[in-house]
Design an enzyme around this catalytic site. Structure first.
Site, PDB file in Angstrom:
ATOM      1  N   GLU A   1      -4.249   3.102   6.711  1.00  0.00           N
ATOM      2  CA  GLU A   1      -3.920   2.906   5.282  1.00  0.00           C
ATOM      3  C   GLU A   1      -4.623   3.901   4.421  1.00  0.00           C
ATOM      4  OE1 GLU A   1      -5.660   0.132   2.135  1.00  0.00           O
ATOM      5  OE2 GLU A   1      -4.531  -1.010   3.881  1.00  0.00           O
TER       6      GLU A   1
ATOM      7  N   ARG B   1       0.501  -1.247  -0.099  1.00  0.00           N
ATOM      8  CA  ARG B   1      -0.320  -0.228   0.228  1.00  0.00           C
ATOM      9  C   ARG B   1       0.621   1.396   0.191  1.00  0.00           C
ATOM     10  NH1 ARG B   1      -2.765  -3.412  -1.114  1.00  0.00           N
ATOM     11  NH2 ARG B   1      -4.651  -4.420  -0.517  1.00  0.00           N
TER      12      ARG B   1
ATOM     13  N   SER C   1     -11.057   0.266   3.652  1.00  0.00           N
ATOM     14  CA  SER C   1     -10.234   0.165   4.602  1.00  0.00           C
ATOM     15  C   SER C   1      -9.148   1.023   5.955  1.00  0.00           C
ATOM     16  CB  SER C   1      -8.968  -0.952   4.467  1.00  0.00           C
ATOM     17  OG  SER C   1      -9.440  -2.041   3.847  1.00  0.00           O
TER      18      SER C   1
END
EC number: 1.3.1.98
Length: 299
Positions: free
Chosen positions: A291, A172, A221
Site C-alpha cells: 500500500e 486504494r 499501513s
C-alpha cells in the site's frame, strides 16, 4: 537529470538537491533533484507546461505513505504549501478543499459546519491530494464515498476538473495520470450535529492511539488488505511481529506497520517489507500488495 539543468522560471520556491528524509514519516531516503513549492495554481501549471516532458514529476503531501529510496528522486518533487491548504464550506453539505489541506483540517471544518460523513479523514495522515490519488480510507469510509470532483494540473501543465467517475477508483487506487498534481477537491457529506461528529472523531482518534504505533517513525499501513483477509493477521500468522532488517522493524503494536527504530535506511525498510511478503506467501499462499508507495532509485 542534473541539478544544473535549466528549469522554467517560477514565482514560488525551487530548491536543488533537496533532502526528502525530513519531509517523510520514515525519516529516511535520499534527495530530490529539485523540490518545487509553487506560489499558486498558475505557477504550478506554467512550470509543468514549460518543463522538459522527459523529467519525472511527483507530488508530495505529508509523506506518510511513502518510501523514498536512498538514491533519491531523479526529477522534480512538487509540494503544495499554505496557498493550497484552504478548506471552506460551499453549501450545507459540501466542502471545497485545497490539495495541500490535511485530513484533520478537512474533518474539523466539516464538524464546525455540521457536515457528517467525513470523520474518517481525521485518521488519514495525509493531504487532500494524496488521499484523492489513492482513494484513502479508514474506519468504514473511503474518499470515493464523499468525492464530487477534483481539480488537477496534468504533467503537461493542462488544468482539468475530473468527476468521481473519471478516477476509476478501486481499493486504494485511482487512474489519476502519472505526474498529475491534485490541487483541489470537492467533498460532499450529509447534515449532522457537530457534537455527534466530534464524538465520532474522538472515537476514531482513541482507536488509532490504542492500536497503531503513532509515535514511531512509520509509513502507515504497509500492505493492502487482501479480499476477505486482514493484512496484519496474515503478517502475524507468518511470525513476523517484531522482525527486523537493519534498523527497520515490524511493529510489535500493529503488524501492518513498519517502523524506523532510529537508523534504518530506506533499503532496510523496503527489504523488510519484501521479507514479510515472502514469509506470508510461504505461510498462507497469499501475496500481499504494497500500500505504501516506493519511489526513487536505490543508492
Amino acid at each position: 537529470m542534473s541539478a544544473t539543468a535549466t528549469l522554467p522560471a517560477v514565482r514560488g520556491k525551487l530548491t536543488p538537491q533537496a533532502p526528502l528524509a525530513p519531509l517523510v514519516w520514515f525519516k529516511s531516503g535520499g534527495a530530490a533533484d529539485w523540490l518545487f513549492e509553487p506560489k499558486d495554481v498558475d505557477d504550478l501549471a506554467d512550470f509543468l507546461r514549460d518543463l522538459d516532458p522527459a523529467i519525472p514529476v511527483m507530488a508530495l503531501g505529508l509523506g506518510s505513505n511513502l518510501i523514498v529510496r536512498d538514491g533519491g528522486f531523479p526529477g522534480v518533487v512538487v509540494r503544495l504549501g499554505k496557498a493550497f491548504a484552504k478548506v471552506e464550506p460551499i453549501d450545507a453539505t459540501t466542502l471545497r478543499c485545497g490539495g495541500g489541506a490535511s485530513g484533520i483540517l478537512v474533518s474539523s471544518t466539516a464538524r464546525d459546519a455540521g457536515i457528517a460523513g467525513m470523520e474518517f479523514l481525521r485518521s488519514i495522515p495525509g493531504t487532500v491530494g494524496g488521499f484523492v490519488r489513492m482513494n484513502g480510507g479508514a474506519y468504514g469510509g473511503e474518499v470515493k464515498d464523499i468525492l464530487v470532483d477534483c481539480d488537477v494540473v496534468l504533467r503537461s501543465g493542462e488544468r482539468k476538473t475530473l468527476a468521481l467517475a473519471d478516477l476509476g477508483y478501486t481499493y486504494r487506487h485511482s487512474e489519476l495520470p502519472e505526474g498529475a498534481v491534485v490541487v483541489g477537491a470537492t467533498f460532499r457529506g450529509r447534515p449532522g450535529a457537530s457534537a455527534a461528529i466530534q464524538a465520532e472523531m474522538d472515537r476514531i482518534s482513541a482507536s488509532r492511539e490504542a492500536s497503531q504505533p503513532l509515535r514511531s517513525r512509520t509509513g502507515g499501513s504497509t500492505f493492502k488488505n487482501p479480499a476477505g483477509h486482514k493484512a496484519w493477521q496474515l503478517v502475524d500468522a507468518a511470525g513476523c511481529r517484531g522482525l527486523m532488517v537493519g534498523g527497520a522493524q515490524v511493529s510489535e503494536k500493529h503488524t501492518n506497520f513498519l517502523i524506523n527504530t532510529g537508523d534504518a535506511t530506506s533499503a532496510d525498510i523496503e527489504a523488510l517489507g519484501e521479507e514479510v511478503r515472502r514469509r506470508v506467501k510461504d505461510k498462507s499462499g497469499i501475496e500481499l500488495q504494497w500500500e505504501i508507495q516506493r519511489v526513487g532509485k536505490a543508492e
